[in-house]
Scaffold this motif. Structure first.
Motif, short mmCIF file in Angstrom:
data_model
loop_
_atom_site.label_atom_id
_atom_site.label_comp_id
_atom_site.label_asym_id
_atom_site.label_seq_id
_atom_site.Cartn_x
_atom_site.Cartn_y
_atom_site.Cartn_z
N GLU A 14 42.95 44.52 -13.20
CA GLU A 14 43.31 43.24 -12.61
C GLU A 14 44.46 43.36 -11.60
O GLU A 14 44.49 42.63 -10.62
N GLU A 15 45.38 44.26 -11.82
CA GLU A 15 46.51 44.40 -10.92
C GLU A 15 46.14 45.08 -9.60
O GLU A 15 46.80 44.88 -8.59
N THR A 16 45.08 45.88 -9.60
CA THR A 16 44.73 46.63 -8.39
C THR A 16 43.55 46.04 -7.62
O THR A 16 43.33 46.40 -6.47
N ILE A 17 42.79 45.14 -8.22
CA ILE A 17 41.60 44.59 -7.57
C ILE A 17 41.92 43.92 -6.23
O ILE A 17 41.20 44.15 -5.26
N PRO A 18 42.96 43.09 -6.13
CA PRO A 18 43.22 42.47 -4.82
C PRO A 18 43.46 43.50 -3.70
O PRO A 18 42.90 43.37 -2.60
N ARG A 23 41.46 46.69 1.04
CA ARG A 23 41.19 47.96 1.71
C ARG A 23 39.70 48.19 1.94
O ARG A 23 39.27 48.61 3.01
N VAL A 24 38.89 47.92 0.91
CA VAL A 24 37.45 48.15 1.04
C VAL A 24 36.82 47.17 2.01
O VAL A 24 35.93 47.54 2.78
N SER A 25 37.26 45.92 2.02
CA SER A 25 36.69 44.95 2.95
C SER A 25 37.00 45.34 4.40
O SER A 25 36.17 45.12 5.29
N ALA A 26 38.17 45.94 4.64
CA ALA A 26 38.48 46.43 5.99
C ALA A 26 37.49 47.52 6.41
O ALA A 26 37.03 47.55 7.56
N VAL A 27 37.15 48.39 5.47
CA VAL A 27 36.15 49.43 5.76
C VAL A 27 34.78 48.80 5.98
O VAL A 27 34.07 49.15 6.94
#
Length: 91
Positions: A14-18, A23-27
């Motif tokens: 939960e702490e790293t999902i945002p 980062r992934v959406s930028a890719v």
């Protein structure tokens, strides 16, 4: 049919999902074709599943699979591979 499928197992993240999504959406935005992001909830006991559902509601490229309990990283990857529709699959 998406050209790319990105598979990411999730377990109590939960702490790293945002930040992961940022980062992934930028890719995904930079790719030259359609893409799907497959998140696999491997029995998380925190708010990971809730966050994954919220991402799916906001972004049609996001989908998720949720296990009832923890089956391990390899089972999560296998589920993602079975679910993926892309011509190119990235784990």
């Amino acid at each position: 049919m998406p050209k790319y499928s990105l598979i990411i197992p999730i377990y109590n993240e939960e702490e790293t999902i945002p930040e992961l999504y940022r980062r992934v959406s930028a890719v995904m935005d930079s790719l030259d074709d359609s893409v799907e992001l497959i998140l696999i909830n491997d029995g998380s006991r925190d708010r990971s599943l809730k966050l994954m559902r919220e991402l799916q509601e906001r972004d049609a490229r996001v989908c998720y699979i949720s296990f009832a309990r923890n089956f391990g990283h390899q089972a999560a990857v296998t589920a993602g591979l079975n679910f993926a529709r892309g011509q190119v699959i990235v784990v």
